[in-house]
Enzyme design. Structure first.
Site, PDB file in Angstrom:
ATOM      1  N   ARG A  19      13.384 -14.820 -42.028  1.00 48.19           N
ATOM      2  CA  ARG A  19      12.729 -14.550 -40.736  1.00 48.19           C
ATOM      3  C   ARG A  19      13.551 -15.166 -39.607  1.00 48.19           C
ATOM      4  O   ARG A  19      14.545 -15.864 -39.846  1.00 48.19           O
ATOM      5  CB  ARG A  19      11.299 -15.087 -40.732  1.00 48.19           C
ATOM      6  CG  ARG A  19      11.223 -16.585 -40.770  1.00 48.19           C
ATOM      7  CD  ARG A  19       9.804 -17.080 -40.654  1.00 48.19           C
ATOM      8  NE  ARG A  19       9.794 -18.420 -40.103  1.00 48.19           N
ATOM      9  CZ  ARG A  19       8.742 -19.224 -40.130  1.00 48.19           C
ATOM     10  NH1 ARG A  19       7.621 -18.810 -40.669  1.00 48.19           N
ATOM     11  NH2 ARG A  19       8.817 -20.433 -39.599  1.00 48.19           N
ATOM     12  N   TYR A 158      14.835 -34.231 -35.466  1.00 46.28           N
ATOM     13  CA  TYR A 158      15.504 -32.926 -35.405  1.00 46.28           C
ATOM     14  C   TYR A 158      16.866 -33.043 -34.710  1.00 46.28           C
ATOM     15  O   TYR A 158      17.872 -32.533 -35.203  1.00 46.28           O
ATOM     16  CB  TYR A 158      14.590 -31.957 -34.647  1.00 46.28           C
ATOM     17  CG  TYR A 158      15.088 -30.542 -34.556  1.00 46.28           C
ATOM     18  CD1 TYR A 158      15.027 -29.686 -35.648  1.00 46.28           C
ATOM     19  CD2 TYR A 158      15.595 -30.039 -33.356  1.00 46.28           C
ATOM     20  CE1 TYR A 158      15.466 -28.371 -35.554  1.00 46.28           C
ATOM     21  CE2 TYR A 158      16.028 -28.736 -33.249  1.00 46.28           C
ATOM     22  CZ  TYR A 158      15.961 -27.900 -34.350  1.00 46.28           C
ATOM     23  OH  TYR A 158      16.404 -26.593 -34.246  1.00 46.28           O
ATOM     24  N   ALA A 160      18.703 -35.703 -34.380  1.00 47.14           N
ATOM     25  CA  ALA A 160      19.624 -36.479 -35.234  1.00 47.14           C
ATOM     26  C   ALA A 160      20.184 -35.590 -36.341  1.00 47.14           C
ATOM     27  O   ALA A 160      21.390 -35.647 -36.660  1.00 47.14           O
ATOM     28  CB  ALA A 160      18.891 -37.676 -35.846  1.00 47.14           C
ATOM     29  N   LYS A 162      20.645 -32.360 -36.233  1.00 46.59           N
ATOM     30  CA  LYS A 162      21.568 -31.363 -35.672  1.00 46.59           C
ATOM     31  C   LYS A 162      22.854 -32.024 -35.167  1.00 46.59           C
ATOM     32  O   LYS A 162      23.931 -31.435 -35.239  1.00 46.59           O
ATOM     33  CB  LYS A 162      20.870 -30.573 -34.557  1.00 46.59           C
ATOM     34  CG  LYS A 162      19.690 -29.734 -35.050  1.00 46.59           C
ATOM     35  CD  LYS A 162      20.104 -28.700 -36.092  1.00 46.59           C
ATOM     36  CE  LYS A 162      18.989 -27.741 -36.445  1.00 46.59           C
ATOM     37  NZ  LYS A 162      19.390 -26.721 -37.415  1.00 46.59           N
TER      38      LYS A 162
HETATM   39  N1  LIG Z   1      14.304 -21.025 -32.612  1.00 45.31           N
HETATM   40  C1  LIG Z   1      15.023 -21.793 -31.801  1.00 45.31           C
HETATM   41  O1  LIG Z   1      14.826 -21.836 -30.589  1.00 45.31           O
HETATM   42  C2  LIG Z   1      16.166 -22.599 -32.354  1.00 45.31           C
HETATM   43  C3  LIG Z   1      16.940 -23.330 -31.453  1.00 45.31           C
HETATM   44  C4  LIG Z   1      18.006 -24.076 -31.918  1.00 45.31           C
HETATM   45  C5  LIG Z   1      18.295 -24.080 -33.265  1.00 45.31           C
HETATM   46  N2  LIG Z   1      17.528 -23.363 -34.124  1.00 45.31           N
HETATM   47  C6  LIG Z   1      17.894 -23.424 -35.543  1.00 45.31           C
HETATM   48  O2  LIG Z   1      18.078 -22.123 -36.049  1.00 45.31           O
HETATM   49  C7  LIG Z   1      17.722 -22.099 -37.431  1.00 45.31           C
HETATM   50  C8  LIG Z   1      16.698 -21.000 -37.675  1.00 45.31           C
HETATM   51  O3  LIG Z   1      15.583 -21.261 -36.854  1.00 45.31           O
HETATM   52  P1  LIG Z   1      14.391 -20.220 -36.639  1.00 45.31           P
HETATM   53  O4  LIG Z   1      13.899 -20.443 -35.259  1.00 45.31           O
HETATM   54  O5  LIG Z   1      14.797 -18.869 -37.062  1.00 45.31           O
HETATM   55  O6  LIG Z   1      13.323 -20.873 -37.635  1.00 45.31           O
HETATM   56  P2  LIG Z   1      12.183 -20.193 -38.510  1.00 45.31           P
HETATM   57  O7  LIG Z   1      11.207 -21.267 -38.797  1.00 45.31           O
HETATM   58  O8  LIG Z   1      11.709 -18.934 -37.888  1.00 45.31           O
HETATM   59  O9  LIG Z   1      12.984 -19.808 -39.843  1.00 45.31           O
HETATM   60  C9  LIG Z   1      13.550 -20.806 -40.674  1.00 45.31           C
HETATM   61  C10 LIG Z   1      13.638 -20.264 -42.074  1.00 45.31           C
HETATM   62  O10 LIG Z   1      14.168 -21.317 -42.902  1.00 45.31           O
HETATM   63  C11 LIG Z   1      13.415 -21.351 -44.092  1.00 45.31           C
HETATM   64  N3  LIG Z   1      13.474 -22.679 -44.707  1.00 45.31           N
HETATM   65  C12 LIG Z   1      12.968 -23.841 -44.214  1.00 45.31           C
HETATM   66  N4  LIG Z   1      13.158 -24.837 -45.097  1.00 45.31           N
HETATM   67  C13 LIG Z   1      13.806 -24.310 -46.165  1.00 45.31           C
HETATM   68  C14 LIG Z   1      14.267 -24.835 -47.401  1.00 45.31           C
HETATM   69  N5  LIG Z   1      14.089 -26.124 -47.734  1.00 45.31           N
HETATM   70  N6  LIG Z   1      14.907 -24.013 -48.264  1.00 45.31           N
HETATM   71  C15 LIG Z   1      15.080 -22.714 -47.956  1.00 45.31           C
HETATM   72  N7  LIG Z   1      14.648 -22.147 -46.809  1.00 45.31           N
HETATM   73  C16 LIG Z   1      14.017 -22.938 -45.924  1.00 45.31           C
HETATM   74  C17 LIG Z   1      12.000 -20.979 -43.674  1.00 45.31           C
HETATM   75  O11 LIG Z   1      11.215 -20.534 -44.767  1.00 45.31           O
HETATM   76  C18 LIG Z   1      12.268 -19.875 -42.651  1.00 45.31           C
HETATM   77  O12 LIG Z   1      12.333 -18.596 -43.253  1.00 45.31           O
HETATM   78  C19 LIG Z   1      17.202 -23.488 -37.772  1.00 45.31           C
HETATM   79  O13 LIG Z   1      18.247 -24.263 -38.343  1.00 45.31           O
HETATM   80  C20 LIG Z   1      16.827 -24.048 -36.411  1.00 45.31           C
HETATM   81  O14 LIG Z   1      16.874 -25.449 -36.398  1.00 45.31           O
HETATM   82  C21 LIG Z   1      16.465 -22.623 -33.710  1.00 45.31           C
END
Ligand SMILES: NC(=O)c1ccc[n+]([C@@H]2O[C@H](COP(=O)([O-])OP(=O)(O)OC[C@H]3O[C@@H](n4cnc5c(N)ncnc54)[C@H](O)[C@@H]3O)[C@@H](O)[C@H]2O)c1
Length: 250
Positions: A19, A158, A160, A162
């Site tokens: 997702r 979080y 830390a 990243k």
């Molecule tokens: N959404 C934002 O604004 C944003 C901003 C900066 C960075 N990020 C980074 O981008 C990445 C994706 O974020 P997103 O917003 O799509 O998050 P999200 O929560 O929509 O999706 C994260 C996915 O990772 C999976 N996941 C979590 N823990 C897991 C594990 N232990 N093993 C396997 N899968 C696991 C979840 O099931 C989920 O499908 C993350 O690393 C997040 O920190 C997101």
């Protein structure tokens, strides 16, 4: 999106690929001809078919794996290697938040975020890098965050994790450069995904005020840059950090 097919014949693994940003990365690689495996610990709502599109589904597969557990990642990657002896690209995208002010943050909140976001990238890299070394080709893209550079109130764990990914990216970029394995970090700002939907309106408004481009990123904005780093256009880039954040962290 340009009608490119830069990844035909390549195999890609995207952690957390069910997702949000991960799913968008899976879709972009598959649209460009790659065979893509989404590793995730939850089973997608749609079942094991990730898309509502036959062509995309024929190029993508879901495998259940928990990035915090080496045996779980190894089992999934061994399964993939049975049919795909080469794996060229790894995107360490799985990530979680457990936000709180430090005084209220539990040790469990600290540990689970560090374990998923930072140790998870180490585990997936460690399991896969032998294959990449043997094939003398690899592209690893770690998904960081703008708060890894800027910090953020309520996100000590979080940010830390990243910030740690930046050091991890640079270290393994040096460690594996001689094997033609390039490692870079893409750090999104504020992206429209299930992770950010749950933030309070106040927090959302604060973010918006700090974005010079005055809009949220779409997951595809992040996928575009990830695919650039995986492409031949980026073959002289390693150990780099790019913020994809509408100008937040300049
Ligand atoms: N959404 C934002 O604004 C944003 C901003 C900066 C960075 N990020 C980074 O981008 C990445 C994706 O974020 P997103 O917003 O799509 O998050 P999200 O929560 O929509 O999706 C994260 C996915 O990772 C999976 N996941 C979590 N823990 C897991 C594990 N232990 N093993 C396997 N899968 C696991 C979840 O099931 C989920 O499908 C993350 O690393 C997040 O920190 C997101």
């Amino acid at each position: 999106m340009a009608n490119l097919k830069r990844f035909t014949g390549k195999t890609v693994i995207v952690t957390g690929g069910c997702r949000g940003i991960g799913l968008s990365i899976v879709e972009r690689f598959a649209n460009e001809g790659a065979r893509v495996f989404a590793l995730d610990y939850v089973i997608p709502e749609s079942g094991t078919q990730l898309f509502d599109n036959e062509e995309l589904n024929s190029l993508t597969s879901y495998l259940q794996a928990d990035v915090t557990k080496e045996e779980s990642v190894k089992a999934a990657i061994d399964e993939i290697l049975k049919t795909n002896p080469k794996i060229e690209i790894l995107v360490n995208n799985a990530g979680i938040t457990r936000d709180n002010l430090v005084l209220r943050m539990t040790e469990a909140d600290w540990d689970s975020v560090l374990s998923t976001n930072l140790k998870g990238a180490f585990i997936c890299t460690k399991v896969l890098v032998r294959t990449m070394m043997a094939q003398r080709f690899g592209r690893i893209i770690n998904i960081g965050s703008v708060v890894g550079t800027m910090g953020n109130i309520g996100q000590a764990n979080y940010s830390a994790s990243k910030a740690g990914l930046i050091g991890f990216t640079k270290s393994i970029a040096r460690e594996f450069a001689s094997r033609n394995i390039l490692v870079n970090c893409v750090a999104p700002g504020y992206v429209r995904t299930p992770m950010t939907e749950k933030l309070s309106d106040d927090v959302k408004q604060n973010f918006m005020n700090s974005i010079p481009l005055k809009r949220l990123a779409e997951p595809s904005d992040i996928a575009n840059v990830v695919c650039f780093f995986a492409s031949d256009d980026a073959s002289y880039l390693t150990g780099q950090l790019v913020h994809v954040d509408g100008g937040m962290a300049m």
